[in-house]
Write a protein that holds these residues in place. Sequence first.
Motif, mmCIF file in Angstrom:
data_model
loop_
_atom_site.group_PDB
_atom_site.id
_atom_site.type_symbol
_atom_site.label_atom_id
_atom_site.label_comp_id
_atom_site.label_asym_id
_atom_site.label_seq_id
_atom_site.Cartn_x
_atom_site.Cartn_y
_atom_site.Cartn_z
ATOM 1 N N TYR A 175 -10.972 20.972 31.938
ATOM 2 C CA TYR A 175 -11.709 21.935 31.543
ATOM 3 C C TYR A 175 -10.921 23.149 31.767
ATOM 4 O O TYR A 175 -10.066 23.442 32.695
ATOM 5 C CB TYR A 175 -12.885 22.223 32.053
ATOM 6 N N TYR A 176 -10.456 24.152 30.518
ATOM 7 C CA TYR A 176 -9.640 25.091 30.791
ATOM 8 C C TYR A 176 -9.829 26.373 29.905
ATOM 9 O O TYR A 176 -10.632 26.375 28.912
ATOM 10 C CB TYR A 176 -8.143 24.678 30.568
ATOM 11 N N ALA A 177 -8.889 27.303 30.116
ATOM 12 C CA ALA A 177 -9.251 28.770 29.516
ATOM 13 C C ALA A 177 -7.813 29.178 29.135
ATOM 14 O O ALA A 177 -6.908 29.191 30.087
ATOM 15 C CB ALA A 177 -10.115 29.720 29.872
ATOM 16 N N ASP A 178 -7.521 29.794 27.995
ATOM 17 C CA ASP A 178 -6.161 30.324 27.583
ATOM 18 C C ASP A 178 -6.304 31.811 27.273
ATOM 19 O O ASP A 178 -7.183 32.152 26.603
ATOM 20 C CB ASP A 178 -5.404 29.750 26.597
ATOM 21 N N ALA A 179 -5.309 32.739 27.667
ATOM 22 C CA ALA A 179 -5.455 34.109 27.428
ATOM 23 C C ALA A 179 -3.922 34.586 27.516
ATOM 24 O O ALA A 179 -3.050 34.121 28.443
ATOM 25 C CB ALA A 179 -6.170 34.799 28.120
ATOM 26 N N PRO A 180 -3.640 35.637 26.722
ATOM 27 C CA PRO A 180 -2.110 36.270 26.801
ATOM 28 C C PRO A 180 -2.006 37.101 28.000
ATOM 29 O O PRO A 180 -0.858 37.327 28.226
ATOM 30 C CB PRO A 180 -2.045 36.928 25.431
ATOM 31 N N ASP A 181 -3.223 37.556 28.639
ATOM 32 C CA ASP A 181 -3.018 38.510 29.575
ATOM 33 C C ASP A 181 -3.907 38.123 30.913
ATOM 34 O O ASP A 181 -4.499 38.865 31.609
ATOM 35 C CB ASP A 181 -3.145 39.679 29.157
ATOM 36 N N LEU A 182 -4.050 36.714 31.283
ATOM 37 C CA LEU A 182 -5.019 36.485 32.353
ATOM 38 C C LEU A 182 -6.518 36.835 32.296
ATOM 39 O O LEU A 182 -7.288 36.814 33.414
ATOM 40 C CB LEU A 182 -4.544 36.937 33.507
ATOM 41 N N ASN A 183 -6.727 37.562 31.210
ATOM 42 C CA ASN A 183 -8.229 38.099 30.737
ATOM 43 C C ASN A 183 -9.045 37.034 30.193
ATOM 44 O O ASN A 183 -9.159 37.297 28.917
ATOM 45 C CB ASN A 183 -8.071 39.254 30.090
ATOM 46 N N TYR A 184 -9.682 35.911 30.836
ATOM 47 C CA TYR A 184 -10.179 34.921 30.273
ATOM 48 C C TYR A 184 -11.604 35.209 29.994
ATOM 49 O O TYR A 184 -12.319 36.269 30.581
ATOM 50 C CB TYR A 184 -10.150 33.792 31.407
ATOM 51 N N SER A 185 -12.175 34.686 28.966
ATOM 52 C CA SER A 185 -13.446 35.068 28.354
ATOM 53 C C SER A 185 -14.364 33.721 28.132
ATOM 54 O O SER A 185 -13.467 32.513 28.009
ATOM 55 C CB SER A 185 -13.370 35.864 27.263
ATOM 56 N N SER A 186 -15.605 33.674 28.426
ATOM 57 C CA SER A 186 -16.323 32.365 28.311
ATOM 58 C C SER A 186 -16.165 31.906 26.874
ATOM 59 O O SER A 186 -16.423 30.702 26.359
ATOM 60 C CB SER A 186 -17.937 32.581 28.689
#
Length: 488
Positions: A336-347
């Motif tokens: 389970y993971y999340a990706d973002a270009p600036d560590l600003n993850y979203s659900s």
Amino acid sequence: MPRTRIHLMLVCTLLWAATFIGCAPKNAYRYEKIKAQYADMACNLDRSQAADKTPVTCAVNSDLTLQDVLDIAQANNPDLRMAVARIERARAMLEKSVAPFYPQVSVYTDYLQGDAPSAYLFKTIDQRRLPADTDFNDPGWFENYESGVRAGINLFNGGRDDLNREMAKTGLTISQLDRDGIENQVMATAIGAYYDVLAAANFTTVAEESVETTRSQLRVMDVRFQAGGALKTDLLSLRVRMAETEAILVQSRNRRRLAKAALAEILGVEPNVPFDVVDERDHAIDVPDDPVTALDFALMHRPELASVRARLRRSKMAVDAARAGYLPQVDLLARYYADAPDLNYSSTQDNWTAGLFLNWKIFDGFATKYERAEALSQLQETMAADRKTLLAVKFDVKKAFLNLDEAQERLKVTTANVRTAKETFELVKRQYSGGSADITRYLEAELAYNRSRMSETAAYFDREKARAQIARAIGHWTGSRENGTEEG
């Protein structure tokens, strides 16, 4: 969070880790610091500590009985303490062998940047930000932070994990049996060292009496010589005898000091710690009188036999574990993971994957074949070791009883010889006092009497040490523990 601040934090973390790893060995791994930090794992008494009345596991009293010697050796002998540490290590390995039966879970964060089209495509899609007009041949530069949780568990690997756990259990058993074998040896050695100290003390007493007797005769002879009633050769003979007895006394005292130092080593204390032993003439232990009964007991309780048989079982497990290399491996993996270009993850940008993975090595360069051949060779070696140990135990018991028979016969002979030598010495002494025996005959009788006393003392303690060796040969202390008793 600004990107420059994130980069600065990462750089500082790496610098801190490098500094800590680089400096730790200089401070944490010095011998003196380790010894001080883990002082409770060993015992090193000096003179002041030995006088302390506080109960300590390895403290020594001023006068030690045989039971005191056995108790202290059992608690503080370095070989036994090392064996206990090996048991704890085997127990830790047993607990570690359970790990494959639990899921493995890890959290991670990674940072990636570049202009590779495939990486751009997958990372941007996982970010849920793939532009509609993306040129897949030249998507441009991208960067990505990814944080997530990975979990996985092995479902099947040919039974190797089960076998490894059983091997770890057997390893713990082997460590415990090895400790029992060391205890048997240490207890017998401690008894032997205890009796060596007593024998040396008796030798010293005989030597001191001989010196005093010779000194008194020398004083009388000197008076007689001064008065003209004795020959100078008689006086010189007594002086030579005086020098010989003093030399024997010096040797006896040194032998006693060496015997006490040897006992101190077995007890795990410093050789200069002051202590003495109490002269106990009762049998240290009860051993079977019948060699056949003793052998039957040894075959049931000798830890070396149980240890080699446990090693044989473990070798067979290793053969089966090697065979598992021919079977497939099945794993369940989830992420389970999340990706973002600036560590600003979203659900709305989270992702998950889960799946079963089967891996079957069709060819491994014959590694499994030769691993099994190695395990079979180990099994063959252990089979031979089992036979060797059985023969060694039988010989050990037979040898111990033969040595006991010899010691008992020597004790009978030396005891009778002491009586004869004493009677002869007393007779010659009266003759010498009456002038019918010369000084040479007197000195010969006195020397024969003292030597017979020393021989009797040596034979007596040799018999007790031989009994201790029988106890070791049959696994006496292991059997006592199994029966719920703690005999000396």
